[in-house]
Design a protein around this motif. Structure first.
Motif, PDB file in Angstrom:
ATOM      1  N   GLU A 135      39.385  45.487  40.545  1.00  0.00           N
ATOM      2  CA  GLU A 135      39.451  44.278  40.738  1.00  0.00           C
ATOM      3  C   GLU A 135      38.898  43.701  42.329  1.00  0.00           C
ATOM      4  O   GLU A 135      38.741  44.612  42.930  1.00  0.00           O
ATOM      5  N   GLY A 136      38.350  42.789  42.571  1.00  0.00           N
ATOM      6  CA  GLY A 136      37.459  42.690  44.423  1.00  0.00           C
ATOM      7  C   GLY A 136      38.077  41.385  44.521  1.00  0.00           C
ATOM      8  O   GLY A 136      38.078  39.821  44.138  1.00  0.00           O
ATOM      9  N   VAL A 141      38.325  38.596  42.325  1.00  0.00           N
ATOM     10  CA  VAL A 141      37.312  38.568  40.752  1.00  0.00           C
ATOM     11  C   VAL A 141      38.582  39.807  40.083  1.00  0.00           C
ATOM     12  O   VAL A 141      39.019  40.373  40.784  1.00  0.00           O
ATOM     13  N   LEU A 193      31.602  43.339  38.522  1.00  0.00           N
ATOM     14  CA  LEU A 193      32.167  42.556  39.950  1.00  0.00           C
ATOM     15  C   LEU A 193      31.111  41.785  40.157  1.00  0.00           C
ATOM     16  O   LEU A 193      31.340  40.946  41.158  1.00  0.00           O
ATOM     17  N   LEU A 226      38.503  46.431  47.087  1.00  0.00           N
ATOM     18  CA  LEU A 226      38.123  46.385  46.019  1.00  0.00           C
ATOM     19  C   LEU A 226      40.271  47.058  45.377  1.00  0.00           C
ATOM     20  O   LEU A 226      40.873  48.017  46.594  1.00  0.00           O
ATOM     21  N   GLN A 232      37.666  44.322  36.512  1.00  0.00           N
ATOM     22  CA  GLN A 232      36.484  44.308  35.252  1.00  0.00           C
ATOM     23  C   GLN A 232      36.315  46.124  34.912  1.00  0.00           C
ATOM     24  O   GLN A 232      36.550  46.881  35.697  1.00  0.00           O
TER      25      GLN A 232
END
Length: 152
Positions: free
Chosen positions: A146-147, A36, A72, A93, A39
């Motif tokens: 971000e993840g 992902v 996320l 993360l 965010q």
């Protein structure tokens, strides 16, 4: 208990997955792993801006990090076709904290996201992590995270 039920018990309703702000995609799935994109801290009243160690305290930064974690999860839900129960675990993360040069409490700020994910997901929310400082973040936000997630 379902993930959505646990979120509701925590008073959290996932927003629609935020659209990307530039030329990138919000997530990429490779096999059972979803990456992902970052965010940014964004709450019900809009962007959460500030610089840790200057005009923002650690507690406010942690609250900003929690909003990143909520976004996320919204992206993961979108990646799963709306079925958040497909989430297996949070893998990693990477948290970026908008902070002054001598600020050293990045881990405590990113704990806002980590603690929330463990509270919402139990052991599936436990993850590896990096927490780093940034001289500036997009739009002046306080936190970006971000993840990487595993889904079924």
């Amino acid at each position: 208990m379902s993930i959505e039920s646990r979120l509701a018990d925590l008073g959290v309703s996932l927003p629609d997955a935020p659209a990307p702000a530039a030329n990138y995609v919000p997530f990429v799935q490779v096999g059972d792993i979803v990456y992902v994109s970052g965010q940014i801290s964004n709450g019900p009243d809009g962007l959460i801006t500030g610089k840790l160690g200057a005009d923002m305290e650690v507690e406010a930064g942690a609250a900003a990090a929690k909003t990143c974690a909520i976004s996320l999860l919204a992206q993961v839900k979108a990646a799963c076709g709306g079925d958040l129960e497909r989430l297996v675990r949070v893998v990693k993360l990477t948290g970026f904290v908008n902070s002054i040069a001598d600020f050293t409490n990045q881990p405590q700020v990113i704990n806002g996201a980590s603690d929330f994910l463990v509270e919402a997901l139990g052991d599936a929310g436990r993850h590896s992590r990096s927490a780093v400082s940034a001289a500036a973040l997009p739009l002046g936000v306080a936190v970006e995270i971000e993840g990487i997630f595993q889904i079924k």
